[in-house]
Design a protein around this motif. Structure first.
Motif, mmCIF file in Angstrom:
data_model
loop_
_atom_site.group_PDB
_atom_site.id
_atom_site.type_symbol
_atom_site.label_atom_id
_atom_site.label_comp_id
_atom_site.label_asym_id
_atom_site.label_seq_id
_atom_site.Cartn_x
_atom_site.Cartn_y
_atom_site.Cartn_z
ATOM 1 N N ALA A 26 0.804 -1.197 -0.086
ATOM 2 C CA ALA A 26 0.060 0.050 -0.043
ATOM 3 C C ALA A 26 0.934 1.261 -0.038
ATOM 4 N N ILE A 27 2.053 1.192 0.235
ATOM 5 C CA ILE A 27 3.212 2.357 -0.078
ATOM 6 C C ILE A 27 3.609 2.434 -1.384
ATOM 7 N N ILE A 28 4.374 1.184 -1.691
ATOM 8 C CA ILE A 28 4.935 1.183 -2.881
ATOM 9 C C ILE A 28 3.993 1.435 -4.197
ATOM 10 N N GLY A 29 3.102 0.718 -4.120
ATOM 11 C CA GLY A 29 2.002 0.834 -5.426
ATOM 12 C C GLY A 29 1.601 2.020 -5.609
ATOM 13 N N PRO A 30 0.731 2.635 -4.637
ATOM 14 C CA PRO A 30 0.441 4.183 -4.901
ATOM 15 C C PRO A 30 1.432 5.123 -5.301
ATOM 16 N N VAL A 31 2.747 4.964 -4.606
ATOM 17 C CA VAL A 31 3.679 6.002 -4.765
ATOM 18 C C VAL A 31 4.146 5.732 -6.354
ATOM 19 N N VAL A 32 4.491 4.662 -6.755
ATOM 20 C CA VAL A 32 4.849 4.491 -8.365
ATOM 21 C C VAL A 32 3.561 4.803 -9.147
ATOM 22 N N VAL A 217 -4.670 5.452 -6.549
ATOM 23 C CA VAL A 217 -4.466 6.983 -7.053
ATOM 24 C C VAL A 217 -5.763 7.511 -7.648
ATOM 25 N N ALA A 218 -6.437 6.794 -8.209
ATOM 26 C CA ALA A 218 -7.898 7.171 -8.831
ATOM 27 C C ALA A 218 -8.827 7.748 -7.537
ATOM 28 N N ALA A 219 -8.703 7.168 -6.294
ATOM 29 C CA ALA A 219 -9.422 7.642 -5.420
ATOM 30 C C ALA A 219 -8.853 8.947 -4.764
ATOM 31 N N ALA A 220 -7.735 9.077 -4.634
ATOM 32 C CA ALA A 220 -6.848 10.332 -4.345
ATOM 33 C C ALA A 220 -7.146 11.657 -5.044
ATOM 34 N N ALA A 221 -6.951 11.265 -6.356
ATOM 35 C CA ALA A 221 -7.110 12.496 -7.283
ATOM 36 C C ALA A 221 -8.143 13.593 -7.247
ATOM 37 N N PRO A 222 -9.478 13.141 -7.046
ATOM 38 C CA PRO A 222 -10.481 14.118 -7.018
ATOM 39 C C PRO A 222 -10.556 15.143 -5.793
ATOM 40 N N VAL A 223 -9.816 14.656 -4.566
ATOM 41 C CA VAL A 223 -9.844 15.550 -3.501
ATOM 42 C C VAL A 223 -8.559 15.895 -3.416
ATOM 43 N N ALA A 224 -7.374 15.565 -4.057
ATOM 44 C CA ALA A 224 -5.985 15.980 -3.611
ATOM 45 C C ALA A 224 -5.869 17.579 -4.252
ATOM 46 N N SER A 226 -2.535 19.025 -4.485
ATOM 47 C CA SER A 226 -1.522 19.107 -5.329
ATOM 48 C C SER A 226 -0.783 17.842 -5.486
ATOM 49 N N PHE A 227 0.076 17.584 -6.609
ATOM 50 C CA PHE A 227 0.599 16.405 -6.696
ATOM 51 C C PHE A 227 1.159 15.470 -5.390
ATOM 52 N N LYS A 228 1.810 16.098 -4.874
ATOM 53 C CA LYS A 228 2.376 15.800 -3.581
ATOM 54 C C LYS A 228 1.230 15.211 -2.516
ATOM 55 N N GLN A 229 0.179 15.904 -2.357
ATOM 56 C CA GLN A 229 -0.800 15.530 -1.594
ATOM 57 C C GLN A 229 -1.224 14.300 -2.291
ATOM 58 N N SER A 230 -1.586 14.208 -3.458
ATOM 59 C CA SER A 230 -2.206 12.871 -4.169
ATOM 60 C C SER A 230 -1.514 11.788 -3.831
ATOM 61 N N ILE A 231 -0.170 11.928 -3.777
ATOM 62 C CA ILE A 231 0.671 10.641 -3.217
ATOM 63 C C ILE A 231 0.415 10.102 -1.873
#
Length: 310
Positions: A26-32, A217-224, A226-231
């Protein structure tokens, strides 16, 4: 932990390994995956997962036919990394669309894997099932060590190369103007993707491992914002999906990979629904308040100033 929390399953060594593996994934998957999704290369993870399947089949084939003791994980790593570099070469130089190149490599990798399985009369089919569908019980200390090592590598590489990777992800011409080696960083990203896919497939399975690079990543994108926050938000979404998914898989005796992916989809749907509710509820309340005020306001006087007739 089992005695402190009263949760029996935390006392089992294989569950401890499963939770630790899930946390690493759950760390390496979303980061990359964040870089892949914003480069519109979501399908790359699925392509490398299917070619990693061919690498696993190759390892089992060599062990079966030539009586070797080669680890299928090693052959999967080699095949996935070679494929990652091949895919990047095809995308840059072949006269085809990027998704066409990915689709060809994906189907080709899976075809090679199926040929190797049937070439031994199906003798290695049983051994490959754990890699196809994932398993909680088969996560070993070696797998955990590999995931921890990959987590450290991904964290270090992304931290050191964050700025050029962001440049290359969003604006390759600007990255070239800034004198970044664009080709080098593209290759670095696909090699990291190959490493993540192979590291995670023991618990997730080849078929589902790509989901952890895309769905959080798709879950984070609508509410982030900034790019760093999306990670960071993608990592949080991934942690929710993997921890809940592993727990559900243990409680009901179902496949861990499928449970994690379904949970990740529920997290995504929850984010989408919550965002829509947050956007539409204020509008609905405003419309209701407007109608209420209209009903409570006094009747308007007619245009000529006269009173209405009774």
């Amino acid at each position: 932990m089992s005695e402190l929390t009263g949760i029996d399953m935390l006392g089992y060594a294989y569950m401890q390994r499963a939770y630790l593996a899930a946390i690493c994934i759950a760390i390496i998957g979303p980061v990359v995956g964040t870089f892949l999704v914003h480069r519109e290369l979501s399908m790359l993870s699925d392509t490398l997962a299917h070619t990693a399947f061919a690498g696993v089949a190759l390892g089992l084939f060599l062990n079966s036919v030539f009586s070797l003791s080669v680890s299928p994980i090693i052959t999967a790593f080699v095949v996935a990394i070679v494929t990652a570099l091949l895919v990047e070469l095809l995308i840059d130089h072949a006269d085809t669309y990027g998704d066409t190149s990915l689709a060809m490599v994906l189907t080709g990798g899976f075809a090679v894997g199926s040929i190797l399985i049937t070439a031994t009369g199906g003798g290695i089919a049983v051994g490959i099932n754990a890699y196809l569908f994932g398993s909680l019980a088969t996560v070993s200390k070696t797998d955990i060590g590999l995931l921890i090592l990959m987590s450290l590598i991904v964290g270090a590489v992304v931290t050191l190369a964050y700025r050029p990777l962001v440049y290359v992800t969003f604006d390759a011409p600007a990255a070239r103007a800034a004198r970044f080696n664009v080709r080098h960083y593209k290759r670095l990203l696909v090699v990291l993707t190959a490493g993540v896919v192979v590291s995670a497939m023991q618990i997730m399975g080849v078929i589902l491992v790509a989901a952890m690079l895309v769905i959080p990543v798709a879950a984070a994108a609508p509410v982030a914002r900034s790019f760093k926050q999306s990670i960071w938000l993608a990592i949080i979404a991934g942690q929710l999906a993997t921890v809940i998914g592993v727990t559900v898989a243990y409680q009901f005796g179902i496949a861990a990979g499928g449970s994690i992916v379904v949970t990740a989809l529920l997290v995504y749907l929850g984010v989408v629904a919550g965002r829509r509710v947050r956007r539409e509820v204020p509008l609905l309340l405003s419309a209701m308040l407007y109608r209420y005020r209209r009903r409570r306001s006094p009747k308007q006087v007619s245009a000529d100033g006269g009173d209405e007739r009774k």
